[in-house]
Write a protein that holds these residues in place. Structure first.
Motif, PDB file in Angstrom:
ATOM      1  N   ASN A   8      -7.298  68.882  -1.383  1.00 53.01           N
ATOM      2  CA  ASN A   8      -5.858  68.972  -1.605  1.00 53.01           C
ATOM      3  C   ASN A   8      -5.380  67.744  -2.362  1.00 53.01           C
ATOM      4  OD1 ASN A   8      -5.957  70.419   1.471  1.00 53.01           O
ATOM      5  ND2 ASN A   8      -4.712  71.415  -0.083  1.00 53.01           N
ATOM      6  N   ALA A   9      -4.369  67.931  -3.213  1.00 57.21           N
ATOM      7  CA  ALA A   9      -3.726  66.861  -3.977  1.00 57.21           C
ATOM      8  C   ALA A   9      -4.658  66.202  -4.985  1.00 57.21           C
ATOM      9  CB  ALA A   9      -3.135  65.807  -3.041  1.00 57.21           C
ATOM     10  N   SER A  10      -5.745  66.885  -5.343  1.00 60.95           N
ATOM     11  CA  SER A  10      -6.647  66.341  -6.355  1.00 60.95           C
ATOM     12  C   SER A  10      -6.189  66.769  -7.745  1.00 60.95           C
ATOM     13  CB  SER A  10      -8.089  66.788  -6.099  1.00 60.95           C
ATOM     14  OG  SER A  10      -8.172  68.195  -6.056  1.00 60.95           O
ATOM     15  N   VAL A  11      -6.718  66.066  -8.749  1.00 57.37           N
ATOM     16  CA  VAL A  11      -6.273  66.247 -10.131  1.00 57.37           C
ATOM     17  C   VAL A  11      -7.465  66.553 -11.033  1.00 57.37           C
ATOM     18  CG1 VAL A  11      -5.138  65.153 -12.111  1.00 57.37           C
ATOM     19  CG2 VAL A  11      -4.373  64.628  -9.768  1.00 57.37           C
ATOM     20  N   SER A  12      -7.304  67.544 -11.886  1.00 55.83           N
ATOM     21  CA  SER A  12      -8.296  67.843 -12.920  1.00 55.83           C
ATOM     22  C   SER A  12      -7.619  67.665 -14.281  1.00 55.83           C
ATOM     23  CB  SER A  12      -8.821  69.272 -12.776  1.00 55.83           C
ATOM     24  OG  SER A  12      -9.402  69.476 -11.500  1.00 55.83           O
ATOM     25  N   LYS A  13      -8.407  67.258 -15.270  1.00 53.84           N
ATOM     26  CA  LYS A  13      -7.865  67.010 -16.607  1.00 53.84           C
ATOM     27  C   LYS A  13      -8.612  67.842 -17.636  1.00 53.84           C
ATOM     28  CE  LYS A  13      -7.035  63.311 -20.007  1.00 53.84           C
ATOM     29  NZ  LYS A  13      -7.234  61.862 -20.305  1.00 53.84           N
TER      30      LYS A  13
END
Length: 205
Positions: A172-177
């Motif tokens: 949860n609350a992770s970021v992918s770019k």
């Protein structure tokens, strides 16, 4: 070059209680509120030109926390980037799904795009609607930075579509770019949660 950040919503009630909340709505937890603050701080200096979020509460509150640091930046909510519609799995505990639906659950865990979850959507159908929305968001913000807030399975389906293979789950609350260039979208990184030191939740499923 266009940059698209893809954010998984913060910890919600379903995550905490280990209940499958696909299209089922639910609020965020106290930990989720802290995670939202960490996300907002991470993106505080980013030159974001648009934010698109799922319309479900757990994603909406995540997006609103990030948007609070970017007054004037367009923020919209759409069912097109919701979590997978899980049919009869909705509201069921994760621990029992493997016993009740062994073949479907195995396919779901493996990221098989043909698996229809609980009589709801297939993973492939989720990937298609997510990709359509993500591509349109990137096109609207060509040369800029856009941000998409969605859900675990929905994001995994999208990232798998970009990668051409099933990818792992993230927190949860992770970021992918993802960077959209002349040769198409390229994943720069997936599921980064380095901003959550001391505020992580469990990986799901």
């Amino acid at each position: 070059m266009t940059v698209l950040y893809i954010v998984r919503h913060v910890q919600a009630e379903g995550n905490l209680k280990r209940i499958f909340h696909g299209h089922t709505d639910g609020d965020i937890t106290e930990l989720g509120k802290l995670q939202a603050e960490r996300l907002a701080a991470r993106f505080a200096d980013a030159q974001i030109s648009e934010i698109l979020s799922s319309d479900l509460t757990r994603a909406r509150k995540t997006a609103e926390a990030i948007a609070s640091r970017h007054p004037g930046v367009p923020l919209s909510f759409s069912p097109e980037v919701r979590e997978i519609s899980a049919g009869v799995w909705e509201g069921k505990n994760f621990e029992g799904l493997g016993d009740m639906y062994p073949e479907e659950y195995a396919g779901f865990q493996a990221g098989d795009p043909s698996v229809r979850v609980g009589g709801g959507e297939t993973i492939g159908e989720v990937a298609a609607r997510m990709r359509k929305a993500a591509d349109a968001l990137a096109a609207r913000n060509s040369g800029g930075v856009a941000l998409l807030v969605s859900h675990g399975c929905a994001i995994r389906s999208l990232l798998s579509d970009y990668a051409g293979r099933p990818v792992a789950w993230g927190t949860n609350a992770s970021v992918s770019k993802v960077v959209y260039g002349e040769s198409g979208p390229v994943i720069q990184y997936m599921w980064d949660d380095s901003h959550l030191e001391g505020a992580r939740s469990v990986k799901l499923p």
